[in-house]
Design a protein around this motif. Structure first.
Motif, PDB file in Angstrom:
ATOM      1  N   UNK A  48      34.925   8.087 -13.620  1.00 12.09           N
ATOM      2  CA  UNK A  48      35.432   6.981 -13.363  1.00 12.09           C
ATOM      3  C   UNK A  48      36.181   7.023 -11.750  1.00 12.09           C
ATOM      4  N   UNK A  49      36.778   8.137 -11.276  1.00  8.51           N
ATOM      5  CA  UNK A  49      37.384   8.959 -10.056  1.00  8.51           C
ATOM      6  C   UNK A  49      37.088   8.068  -8.773  1.00  8.51           C
ATOM      7  N   UNK A  86      18.594  17.100  -7.733  1.00  5.02           N
ATOM      8  CA  UNK A  86      19.077  18.054  -6.430  1.00  5.02           C
ATOM      9  C   UNK A  86      20.442  17.569  -7.445  1.00  5.02           C
ATOM     10  N   UNK A  87      21.134  18.651  -7.524  1.00  6.37           N
ATOM     11  CA  UNK A  87      22.710  18.466  -8.137  1.00  6.37           C
ATOM     12  C   UNK A  87      23.745  17.779  -7.291  1.00  6.37           C
ATOM     13  N   UNK A  88      23.857  16.804  -7.403  1.00  6.49           N
ATOM     14  CA  UNK A  88      24.916  16.017  -7.278  1.00  6.49           C
ATOM     15  C   UNK A  88      24.505  14.890  -5.664  1.00  6.49           C
ATOM     16  N   UNK A  89      22.926  14.653  -6.351  1.00  6.62           N
ATOM     17  CA  UNK A  89      22.775  13.842  -5.556  1.00  6.62           C
ATOM     18  C   UNK A  89      21.635  12.997  -7.213  1.00  6.62           C
ATOM     19  N   UNK A  90      20.527  13.209  -7.377  1.00  5.32           N
ATOM     20  CA  UNK A  90      20.135  12.839  -8.558  1.00  5.32           C
ATOM     21  C   UNK A  90      21.292  12.894  -9.366  1.00  5.32           C
ATOM     22  N   UNK A  91      21.589  13.491  -9.976  1.00 14.95           N
ATOM     23  CA  UNK A  91      23.377  13.403 -10.894  1.00 14.95           C
ATOM     24  C   UNK A  91      23.387  14.294 -11.016  1.00 14.95           C
ATOM     25  N   UNK A 147      27.543   5.836  -6.589  1.00 14.62           N
ATOM     26  CA  UNK A 147      28.250   6.530  -7.320  1.00 14.62           C
ATOM     27  C   UNK A 147      27.276   7.141  -8.177  1.00 14.62           C
ATOM     28  N   UNK A 148      27.501   9.066  -8.686  1.00 10.89           N
ATOM     29  CA  UNK A 148      26.171   9.923  -9.012  1.00 10.89           C
ATOM     30  C   UNK A 148      27.206   9.464 -10.134  1.00 10.89           C
ATOM     31  N   UNK A 181      41.029   2.789  -0.559  1.00 12.11           N
ATOM     32  CA  UNK A 181      40.281   3.118   0.256  1.00 12.11           C
ATOM     33  C   UNK A 181      39.367   2.057   1.034  1.00 12.11           C
ATOM     34  N   UNK A 182      39.033   1.016   0.022  1.00 14.67           N
ATOM     35  CA  UNK A 182      38.640   0.105   0.355  1.00 14.67           C
ATOM     36  C   UNK A 182      37.275   0.098   0.881  1.00 14.67           C
ATOM     37  N   UNK A 183      36.065   0.970   0.693  1.00 18.85           N
ATOM     38  CA  UNK A 183      35.576   1.438   0.799  1.00 18.85           C
ATOM     39  C   UNK A 183      34.429   0.626  -0.263  1.00 18.85           C
ATOM     40  N   UNK A 184      33.072   0.388  -0.161  1.00 20.14           N
ATOM     41  CA  UNK A 184      32.088  -0.584  -0.941  1.00 20.14           C
ATOM     42  C   UNK A 184      31.778   0.657  -1.562  1.00 20.14           C
ATOM     43  N   UNK A 185      31.330   0.517  -2.759  1.00 19.49           N
ATOM     44  CA  UNK A 185      30.535   1.599  -3.761  1.00 19.49           C
ATOM     45  C   UNK A 185      29.270   0.646  -4.588  1.00 19.49           C
ATOM     46  N   UNK A 186      27.877   1.266  -4.459  1.00 21.28           N
ATOM     47  CA  UNK A 186      26.830   1.139  -5.104  1.00 21.28           C
ATOM     48  C   UNK A 186      26.448   1.793  -6.597  1.00 21.28           C
ATOM     49  N   UNK A 187      26.238   1.495  -7.638  1.00 22.98           N
ATOM     50  CA  UNK A 187      26.240   1.745  -8.879  1.00 22.98           C
ATOM     51  C   UNK A 187      24.376   1.710  -9.489  1.00 22.98           C
ATOM     52  N   UNK A 188      23.464   2.648  -9.359  1.00 22.66           N
ATOM     53  CA  UNK A 188      22.299   1.777 -10.012  1.00 22.66           C
ATOM     54  C   UNK A 188      22.355   2.831 -11.855  1.00 22.66           C
ATOM     55  N   UNK A 189      22.422   1.330 -12.606  1.00 18.45           N
ATOM     56  CA  UNK A 189      22.807   1.346 -14.052  1.00 18.45           C
ATOM     57  C   UNK A 189      21.890   0.775 -14.554  1.00 18.45           C
ATOM     58  N   UNK A 190      22.046   1.416 -16.220  1.00 14.77           N
ATOM     59  CA  UNK A 190      20.755   0.385 -16.970  1.00 14.77           C
ATOM     60  C   UNK A 190      21.771  -0.682 -17.779  1.00 14.77           C
ATOM     61  N   UNK A 191      21.681  -1.372 -17.869  1.00 16.79           N
ATOM     62  CA  UNK A 191      22.341  -2.878 -17.972  1.00 16.79           C
ATOM     63  C   UNK A 191      23.536  -2.609 -19.040  1.00 16.79           C
TER      64      UNK A 191
END
Length: 198
Positions: A83-84, A46-51, A33-34, A92-102
């Motif tokens: 969100x979307x 990079x737009x869409x990669x970093x943010x 998730x970006x 869709x059954x995919x696993x999602x990774x989210x890197x975020x502050x607490x």
């Protein structure tokens, strides 16, 4: 269709969570998730990669539409998790990774209650400060502010499902991978049990 799992990698700045996520994505089939931000793009980003870099007006339109799982304003800039993309991938059954502050992670957990939260900690506060200094991105004052903020963030670690010490990077990555594999396997077993006739 099987529901995907949201894995939240979190921890104070300097704990290495970004590096851990990059290593995981080399080895695991997951959607990263970006976040969206209104701040200016820096050299090398990079737009869409970093943010996803958007205007203040667009960001505020998304707020009004309920388009974020969480968002915050730091200084004059907004940051938020769209969100979307997260919800559609999970459906869709995919696993999602989210890197975020607490702070943001705890807000996401309120909306996606079965998210698996993994808190990354350094072996010591001395090592955390050393890593921040070696990055060379912040002034001494900014590093002191981050060190002070980390105390509040560490106090939230007990609300996470797992805590991993990032002392040796490869060992920490393997620990997180094991958590991901075990969680996916266990949830699959539970889904099968619920489908069984008896």
């Amino acid at each position: 269709m099987k529901q995907g799992v949201l894995f939240i990698i979190s921890g104070p700045s300097g704990t290495g969570k970004g590096t851990i996520c990059n290593e995981l994505l080399k080895q695991e089939k997951m959607f990263l998730s970006v976040s969206n931000t209104t701040r200016e793009r820096r050299v090398g980003e990079i737009d869409g990669v970093t943010y996803n870099y958007v205007s203040v007006e667009e960001f505020e339109r998304q707020i009004d539409k309920g388009g974020f799982l969480e968002y915050a304003k730091y200084g004059s800039n907004y940051y938020g998790t769209p969100r979307e993309p997260v919800e559609s991938r999970l459906q869709r059954g995919e696993n999602v990774l989210l890197e975020i502050e607490p702070q943001g992670a705890l807000k996401v957990k309120q909306q996606i209650s079965d998210a698996v939260m993994i808190f990354i900690i350094p072996p010591s506060m001395k090592e955390l400060k050393k890593r921040l200094e070696e990055r060379g991105r912040e002034t001494k004052e900014q590093i002191d502010e981050r060190m002070e903020a980390s105390k509040w963030e560490f106090s939230k670690a007990a609300q996470y499902n797992f805590i991993c010490v990032n002392d040796k990077l490869d060992e920490c990555v393997e620990r997180v991978r094991a958590i991901i594999h075990d969680t996916v396997k266990e949830r699959g077993l539970i889904e099968n049990l619920l489908k069984e006739n008896y």
